[in-house]
Design a protein around this motif. Sequence first.
Motif, PDB file in Angstrom:
ATOM      1  N   LYS A 170       8.320  10.542   3.493  1.00 41.31           N
ATOM      2  CA  LYS A 170       8.325   9.088   3.616  1.00 41.31           C
ATOM      3  C   LYS A 170       9.369   8.600   4.605  1.00 41.31           C
ATOM      4  O   LYS A 170       9.099   7.726   5.435  1.00 41.31           O
TER       5      LYS A 170
ATOM      6  N   GLY B 144       0.815  -1.217   0.000  1.00 45.39           N
ATOM      7  CA  GLY B 144       0.000   0.000   0.000  1.00 45.39           C
ATOM      8  C   GLY B 144       0.843   1.258   0.000  1.00 45.39           C
ATOM      9  O   GLY B 144       0.485   2.250  -0.652  1.00 45.39           O
ATOM     10  N   GLU B 145       1.950   1.230   0.712  1.00 42.19           N
ATOM     11  CA  GLU B 145       2.832   2.396   0.716  1.00 42.19           C
ATOM     12  C   GLU B 145       3.455   2.611  -0.657  1.00 42.19           C
ATOM     13  O   GLU B 145       3.614   3.746  -1.097  1.00 42.19           O
TER      14      GLU B 145
ATOM     15  N   PHE C 139       8.164  14.250  -1.210  1.00 43.96           N
ATOM     16  CA  PHE C 139       7.645  12.911  -0.938  1.00 43.96           C
ATOM     17  C   PHE C 139       8.684  12.065  -0.218  1.00 43.96           C
ATOM     18  O   PHE C 139       8.370  11.383   0.772  1.00 43.96           O
TER      19      PHE C 139
ATOM     20  N   ILE D  40       2.143   1.743  -3.538  1.00 41.28           N
ATOM     21  CA  ILE D  40       1.096   2.252  -4.435  1.00 41.28           C
ATOM     22  C   ILE D  40       0.840   3.729  -4.164  1.00 41.28           C
ATOM     23  O   ILE D  40       0.735   4.540  -5.091  1.00 41.28           O
ATOM     24  N   SER D  41       0.771   4.099  -2.888  1.00 37.87           N
ATOM     25  CA  SER D  41       0.520   5.505  -2.568  1.00 37.87           C
ATOM     26  C   SER D  41       1.711   6.376  -2.962  1.00 37.87           C
ATOM     27  O   SER D  41       1.529   7.528  -3.361  1.00 37.87           O
ATOM     28  N   ALA D  42       2.916   5.854  -2.872  1.00 37.13           N
ATOM     29  CA  ALA D  42       4.091   6.613  -3.288  1.00 37.13           C
ATOM     30  C   ALA D  42       4.054   6.885  -4.792  1.00 37.13           C
ATOM     31  O   ALA D  42       4.298   8.005  -5.238  1.00 37.13           O
TER      32      ALA D  42
ATOM     33  N   PHE E 218       1.416   6.916  -6.675  1.00 35.47           N
ATOM     34  CA  PHE E 218       0.285   7.811  -6.945  1.00 35.47           C
ATOM     35  C   PHE E 218       0.641   9.250  -6.603  1.00 35.47           C
ATOM     36  O   PHE E 218       0.325  10.172  -7.362  1.00 35.47           O
ATOM     37  N   ALA E 219       1.318   9.461  -5.473  1.00 37.95           N
ATOM     38  CA  ALA E 219       1.683  10.817  -5.062  1.00 37.95           C
ATOM     39  C   ALA E 219       2.661  11.438  -6.044  1.00 37.95           C
ATOM     40  O   ALA E 219       2.519  12.611  -6.422  1.00 37.95           O
ATOM     41  N   TYR E 220       3.650  10.680  -6.478  1.00 38.71           N
ATOM     42  CA  TYR E 220       4.592  11.246  -7.430  1.00 38.71           C
ATOM     43  C   TYR E 220       3.927  11.480  -8.786  1.00 38.71           C
ATOM     44  O   TYR E 220       4.233  12.449  -9.476  1.00 38.71           O
TER      45      TYR E 220
END
Length: 73
Positions: free
Chosen positions: A71, A4-5, A67, A7-9, A11-13
């Motif tokens: 993180k 999940g981290e 990011f 995927i979110s990383a 998505f954020a970038y």
Amino acid sequence: MAFGEAISAGFAYGLAAIGPGIGIGYLVGQSVQAMARQPEAAGMVRTTMFLGIAFTEALALIGFVVFILLKFA
């Protein structure tokens, strides 16, 4: 790093890269149009275009660095 981290990383970038991508596309399009209209000013327009691309690309790098800081801080 959990799935999940990761995927979110990504998505954020991806979100951080959308704005500069649109900005660079618009900047280059307008610069090419300006060079076509005034070929005698092509050198000055080209220099200004490259400076604008550098500043716009810095936004994507800042998004990536923020990011990374969030993180791993």
